[in-house]
Design an enzyme around this catalytic site. Structure first.
Site, PDB file in Angstrom:
ATOM      1  N   LEU A   1       0.968  -0.997  -0.638  1.00  0.00           N
ATOM      2  CA  LEU A   1      -0.058   0.219   0.262  1.00  0.00           C
ATOM      3  C   LEU A   1       0.329   1.376   0.051  1.00  0.00           C
ATOM      4  CD1 LEU A   1      -3.000  -1.189   2.574  1.00  0.00           C
ATOM      5  CD2 LEU A   1      -2.431  -1.158  -0.129  1.00  0.00           C
ATOM      6  N   CYS A   2       1.949   1.018  -0.312  1.00  0.00           N
ATOM      7  CA  CYS A   2       2.693   1.892  -0.753  1.00  0.00           C
ATOM      8  C   CYS A   2       3.144   2.756  -1.425  1.00  0.00           C
ATOM      9  CB  CYS A   2       4.203   1.834   0.706  1.00  0.00           C
ATOM     10  SG  CYS A   2       5.212   3.374   0.648  1.00  0.00           S
ATOM     11  N   HIS A   3       2.620   3.866  -1.676  1.00  0.00           N
ATOM     12  CA  HIS A   3       2.970   4.853  -2.782  1.00  0.00           C
ATOM     13  C   HIS A   3       4.613   4.674  -4.088  1.00  0.00           C
ATOM     14  CE1 HIS A   3      -0.724   6.027  -1.801  1.00  0.00           C
ATOM     15  NE2 HIS A   3      -0.921   6.213  -2.691  1.00  0.00           N
TER      16      HIS A   3
ATOM     17  N   ASP B   1      25.072  -7.468   7.896  1.00  0.00           N
ATOM     18  CA  ASP B   1      25.357  -8.606   7.340  1.00  0.00           C
ATOM     19  C   ASP B   1      26.863  -8.543   6.915  1.00  0.00           C
ATOM     20  OD1 ASP B   1      25.308 -10.591   5.642  1.00  0.00           O
ATOM     21  OD2 ASP B   1      25.379  -9.123   3.914  1.00  0.00           O
TER      22      ASP B   1
ATOM     23  N   MET C   1       8.264   6.964   4.337  1.00  0.00           N
ATOM     24  CA  MET C   1       8.417   5.308   4.529  1.00  0.00           C
ATOM     25  C   MET C   1       9.713   4.830   3.313  1.00  0.00           C
ATOM     26  SD  MET C   1       6.660   4.305   6.527  1.00  0.00           S
ATOM     27  CE  MET C   1       6.909   2.738   6.831  1.00  0.00           C
ATOM     28  N   GLU C   2      10.556   6.341   3.289  1.00  0.00           N
ATOM     29  CA  GLU C   2      11.510   5.279   2.466  1.00  0.00           C
ATOM     30  C   GLU C   2      12.725   5.714   3.008  1.00  0.00           C
ATOM     31  OE1 GLU C   2       8.099   5.664  -0.286  1.00  0.00           O
ATOM     32  OE2 GLU C   2       8.272   6.994   1.105  1.00  0.00           O
TER      33      GLU C   2
END
Length: 158
Positions: free
Chosen positions: A75-77, A127, A112-113
């Protein structure tokens, strides 16, 4: 459920319709911390990690992650990002701070980005160092500030 913007009237997941929103300049900053042994932190900044330049690889991973946030988060554009920066700084002798800055001119924010960038950068650091320091912990992933859009400017209280 009226306050939950990602649900339709039936309670089903739904991408928010931003087509009626004006495009504005938007910016978001996020931060993460990764705690590690002092030896690991020294190796990161001295370029002595066995897998190579930890910060260069983690920076590129964070930038790539910001660009792919909509592929990872339902749902993230998808956004035409104008700027993504990922930076690193030591905090004390055993913590690496990771920060991101994302900018866009668009109809929805870039929080969100920015959060995806620091998360993936932190995972990349883990890692690259895990063979020597499995006890590392990724902590404090948080939005630090955002600006633009209808809700305006917000800064995390320190």
């Amino acid at each position: 459920m009226a306050d939950l913007t990602h649900l339709n009237k039936r309670g089903e997941a739904s991408m928010v319709d931003v087509s009626g929103k004006a495009s504005t300049a938007r910016e978001a900053r996020a931060r993460a911390r990764i705690r590690m042994s002092p030896d690991s932190l020294r190796a990161v900044f001295a370029g002595g990690a066995a897998k190579g330049d930890v910060l260069a690889v983690a920076r590129v991973a964070g930038i790539q992650a910001a660009k792919r946030a909509s592929d990872l988060i339902p749902l993230c554009h998808p956004l035409p990002l104008a700027k993504v920066a990922v930076d690193f700084a030591p905090e004390g002798d055993a913590t690496l701070a990771i920060t991101s800055l994302c900018r866009v001119t668009g109809q929805t924010g870039v929080e969100m980005e920015a959060l995806t960038a620091v998360s993936i950068a932190a995972l990349t650091v883990y890692d690259m160092l895990k063979s020597n320091d499995r006890a590392m912990t990724i902590e404090d992933i948080a939005l630090q500030a955002k600006s633009g859009g209808k809700s305006g400017t917000w800064h995390r209280a320190t």
